[in-house]
Design a protein around this motif. Structure first.
Motif, short mmCIF file in Angstrom:
data_model
loop_
_atom_site.label_atom_id
_atom_site.label_comp_id
_atom_site.label_asym_id
_atom_site.label_seq_id
_atom_site.Cartn_x
_atom_site.Cartn_y
_atom_site.Cartn_z
N ARG A 367 -1.59 10.12 1.09
CA ARG A 367 -2.78 10.77 1.66
C ARG A 367 -4.03 9.93 1.41
NH1 ARG A 367 -2.18 17.25 0.14
NH2 ARG A 367 -0.84 17.80 1.92
N ALA A 368 -4.13 9.38 0.20
CA ALA A 368 -5.29 8.54 -0.13
C ALA A 368 -5.27 7.25 0.68
CB ALA A 368 -5.29 8.24 -1.62
N ALA A 369 -4.09 6.71 0.93
CA ALA A 369 -3.98 5.49 1.73
C ALA A 369 -4.45 5.72 3.16
CB ALA A 369 -2.54 4.99 1.73
N ALA A 370 -4.19 6.91 3.69
CA ALA A 370 -4.61 7.23 5.07
C ALA A 370 -6.13 7.28 5.19
CB ALA A 370 -3.99 8.55 5.50
N LEU A 371 -6.83 7.56 4.07
CA LEU A 371 -8.29 7.70 4.12
C LEU A 371 -9.00 6.70 3.21
CD1 LEU A 371 -8.39 11.62 3.93
CD2 LEU A 371 -8.70 10.20 5.98
N PHE A 372 -8.28 5.68 2.75
CA PHE A 372 -8.83 4.73 1.79
C PHE A 372 -10.08 4.05 2.33
CE2 PHE A 372 -8.81 0.54 -0.43
CZ PHE A 372 -8.96 1.03 -1.73
N ALA A 380 -20.19 -1.19 4.24
CA ALA A 380 -19.03 -1.87 3.67
C ALA A 380 -19.24 -2.21 2.20
CB ALA A 380 -18.73 -3.14 4.48
N ASP A 381 -20.45 -2.60 1.82
CA ASP A 381 -20.70 -3.02 0.44
C ASP A 381 -20.62 -1.86 -0.56
OD1 ASP A 381 -21.04 -5.65 1.19
OD2 ASP A 381 -23.22 -5.47 1.42
N SER A 382 -20.88 -0.67 -0.10
CA SER A 382 -20.81 0.50 -1.00
C SER A 382 -19.76 1.49 -0.49
CB SER A 382 -22.18 1.17 -1.12
OG SER A 382 -22.71 1.48 0.16
N ALA A 383 -18.67 0.96 0.03
CA ALA A 383 -17.62 1.81 0.62
C ALA A 383 -17.02 2.77 -0.40
CB ALA A 383 -16.53 0.94 1.23
N SER A 384 -16.83 2.29 -1.62
CA SER A 384 -16.23 3.12 -2.66
C SER A 384 -17.09 4.35 -2.95
CB SER A 384 -16.02 2.32 -3.94
OG SER A 384 -15.63 3.16 -5.01
N GLN A 385 -18.40 4.12 -3.17
CA GLN A 385 -19.31 5.24 -3.49
C GLN A 385 -19.37 6.26 -2.36
OE1 GLN A 385 -19.82 2.00 -4.00
NE2 GLN A 385 -21.37 1.61 -5.57
N HIS A 386 -19.48 5.77 -1.12
CA HIS A 386 -19.54 6.68 0.02
C HIS A 386 -18.23 7.44 0.18
CE1 HIS A 386 -23.49 5.55 1.36
NE2 HIS A 386 -23.16 4.27 1.48
N ILE A 390 -18.08 11.54 0.05
CA ILE A 390 -17.65 12.28 1.24
C ILE A 390 -16.44 13.15 0.93
CG2 ILE A 390 -16.61 12.05 3.55
CD1 ILE A 390 -18.32 9.42 3.79
N LEU A 391 -15.41 12.55 0.31
CA LEU A 391 -14.17 13.30 0.09
C LEU A 391 -14.31 14.38 -0.98
CD1 LEU A 391 -11.48 10.47 0.32
CD2 LEU A 391 -12.14 12.14 2.07
N SER A 392 -15.17 14.16 -1.96
CA SER A 392 -15.31 15.17 -3.03
C SER A 392 -16.23 16.31 -2.63
CB SER A 392 -15.82 14.52 -4.32
OG SER A 392 -17.10 13.95 -4.13
N ASN A 393 -17.15 16.07 -1.70
CA ASN A 393 -18.13 17.10 -1.36
C ASN A 393 -17.92 17.75 0.00
OD1 ASN A 393 -20.41 17.22 -3.50
ND2 ASN A 393 -19.96 15.05 -3.28
N ALA A 411 -8.64 7.60 -3.42
CA ALA A 411 -9.00 6.93 -2.16
C ALA A 411 -10.25 6.07 -2.29
CB ALA A 411 -9.21 7.97 -1.06
N SER A 412 -11.02 6.25 -3.36
CA SER A 412 -12.26 5.47 -3.54
C SER A 412 -12.12 4.41 -4.63
CB SER A 412 -13.41 6.41 -3.92
OG SER A 412 -13.16 7.00 -5.20
N TYR A 413 -10.90 4.22 -5.14
CA TYR A 413 -10.72 3.38 -6.33
C TYR A 413 -11.25 1.97 -6.12
CZ TYR A 413 -8.83 1.40 -10.58
OH TYR A 413 -8.72 0.80 -11.82
N LYS A 414 -12.11 1.54 -7.04
CA LYS A 414 -12.69 0.20 -7.01
C LYS A 414 -12.33 -0.57 -8.27
CE LYS A 414 -17.13 -2.17 -6.40
NZ LYS A 414 -18.60 -1.99 -6.22
N ASN A 415 -12.61 0.04 -9.41
CA ASN A 415 -12.22 -0.55 -10.69
C ASN A 415 -12.25 0.55 -11.76
OD1 ASN A 415 -14.99 -0.31 -11.66
ND2 ASN A 415 -15.44 -2.13 -10.42
N LYS A 416 -11.85 0.19 -12.96
CA LYS A 416 -11.72 1.17 -14.03
C LYS A 416 -13.05 1.83 -14.38
CE LYS A 416 -9.96 1.56 -18.77
NZ LYS A 416 -9.36 0.80 -19.91
#
Length: 516
Positions: A367-372, A380-386, A390-393, A411-416
């Motif tokens: 599911r996360a891969a479908a919306l990654f 694009a530079d802040s794709a993880s934060q956006h 979006i998905l949590s709210n 789905a937003s994973y960037k780093n630890k």
């Protein structure tokens, strides 16, 4: 080309609301505008059963105002529906004829059965719960349904609502303990008159404005860290606590409560007491709010008449995921390839004893891969934060709030470190062991994303083999994999953290068997 719009003008016993929708196969049902006015038409029903001239004139004035708005919005298809206040008025026919003459609007007075059914349709197509009791308490009637395995079993409409109950049981500016007890005894007797309702031990799902306000009050009280109330859950103790807390307050004090609309301050206590008593009769442990109700049910029912294959009530999340992908312009081919890669890596990790196999984890990963990184649509530079925001709210049909948070984290994973930052406000929601596992799924997904660095989907297979020297991954490609080698090399640190050892990558070019 403009999408055709449909408006529903919903004449309720407490409020009159204009909602404008559009529908297309990719983006689903979308709400464009939602305007309401509080009319309290139920209060204009006289002892004779007729709606007074004052009430009819108020209705006419509001409908004319909404008609002007419809012209401004360029909406040509208008469905005008009415519920209990007009349904119960003995001069119903005269009202309908007069409104047609004065406003040129045709009012469809819903039967009790239709009102209950449309509420069920909306809930069945927007929540993951397979079996439940629903309650939609309006100003002048209360609709109850019981569905099992998403199939409607029973419906019933009671001729009382929050406005009529407030008039009957609340004489001053606050509800006394005696009035509260009398209201509870009355509603319990009404609910127990339905033999199929008692002791079901199923969740109760609330529909409509009163339920929404109760969910909002509870969220404010708990300083709830994410937005939206659709599919918000309260346990039975939350409902009882809220009942005890609010019962001592006057209407003026209630108006100051965060989350409560001021125009519902005088009717929220009767509504809350009805929900509490219903949970007692059903022996429910959970109360859930559905943001989708009568109007959405009417629209969905129309869609089902012409596109029955598009709306599967047993696959609510899939439909939501597809519409999200369309809205944020996710490339479906790339998303499917990312699902394939992440699934393959996950299963190889299981085979090598790196992680334990779990059908739920694999489903979450896919599911996360479908919306990654759907947030790339914004920047694009802040794709993880956006993506996380979006998905949590955002309300996502078919996904309860905790599952929505899990999806957002993976789905937003960037780093630890970024993951820890996103998860920090939710330390009471998810235990450390599960957070670690979600981070591992995110790491798999981030590495899989790197394996499609050129967006050409040229990685067609892979394998992993563990040894005392670390993990060796063979990656089979068809074509020049320069971009994939570079991106995978950058992202393999996520995999190494998961494997707790060095990971070596070997890219092997081979021809794709076109007969597969």
């Amino acid at each position: 080309m403009k999408k055709p719009k449909t408006a529903i003008l919903d004449i309720g016993s407490n409020t009159i609301r204009l909602v404008i929708y559009s529908y297309d196969e990719r983006r689903g049902l979308r709400e464009f505008e939602n305007i309401k006015t509080v009319a309290r038409l139920r209060t204009y029903i006289q002892a004779t059963g007729e709606m007074s001239e004052e009430g009819i004139e108020l209705l006419q004035k509001i409908l004319l105002s909404f008609r002007q708005m419809l012209e401004d919005y360029d909406v040509h298809e208008v469905l005008v529906t009415a519920t209990a206040a007009i349904r119960q008025a003995s001069n119903q026919k005269e009202i309908i004829v007069r409104m047609k003459k004065e406003t040129n609007l045709d009012i469809d007075v819903l039967t009790e059965e239709e009102e209950a059914y449309f509420g069920f349709v909306a809930v069945a197509h927007s929540v993951p719960t397979e079996s439940a009791v629903t309650i939609d308490i309006g100003g002048g009637s209360t609709e109850i349904t019981y569905f099992k395995n998403k199939k409607l079993q029973y419906t019933h409409s009671f001729p009382f609502g929050v406005v009529s109950l407030q008039q009957q049981f609340m004489k001053g500016d606050r509800m006394s303990s005696v009035e509260k007890e009398q209201l509870a005894l009355f509603t319990e007797a009404q609910f127990r008159s339905l033999p199929w309702l008692s002791g079901l031990k199923l969740p109760v799902i609330g529909i409509g404005g009163s339920a929404r306000n109760i969910a909002q009050i509870d969220q404010q009280r708990k300083e709830y860290p994410i937005s939206s109330v659709h599919q918000y859950k309260m346990d039975v103790h939350d409902v009882y606590t809220l009942s005890d807390t609010l019962s001592d307050l006057s209407i003026q004090e209630l108006k100051k409560i965060e989350g409560l609309s001021s125009d519902r301050a005088d009717i929220i206590l009767p509504a809350l007491e009805v929900f509490r008593v219903l949970m007692k009769v059903v022996k429910a442990e959970e109360f859930m709010f559905s943001g989708k109700g009568l109007r959405e049910g009417i629209m969905l029912n129309r869609i089902l008449q012409t596109h029955p294959e598009e709306l599967n009530k047993h696959e609510v999340f899939k439909h939501s995921s597809d519409t999200l992908a369309a809205e944020y312009e996710i490339n479906l081919h790339e998303a499917e390839h990312l699902q394939f890669l992440s699934r393959k890596i996950y299963l190889e990790c299981v085979k090598n004893g790196i992680i334990e196999q779990s059908p739920a984890s694999l489903l979450l990963l896919e599911r996360a891969a479908a919306l990654f990184y759907l947030g790339e649509y914004i920047d694009a530079d802040s794709a993880s934060q956006h993506t996380f925001y979006i998905l949590s709210n955002r309300s996502i049909d078919g996904l309860e709030h905790l599952d929505r948070l899990r999806l957002a984290l993976v789905a937003s994973y960037k780093n630890k470190d970024t993951f820890k930052g996103y998860a920090a406000p939710f330390d009471q929601w998810i235990e450390k062991a599960e957070l670690k596992h979600l981070r591992e799924l995110g790491a798999i997904l981030k590495f899989a994303y790197g394996l499609n660095g050129s967006k050409r989907s040229i990685v067609n297979d892979l394998s992993m083999e563990s040894s005392k020297d670390g993990v060796r991954m063979k990656i089979f490609v068809s074509g020049n994999a320069m971009a994939e080698e570079y991106q995978a090399g950058k992202q393999k640190k996520h995999l190494e953290r998961l494997c707790k050892c060095e990971v070596s990558l070997q890219f092997v070019e081979k021809d794709v068997d076109t007969n597969d």
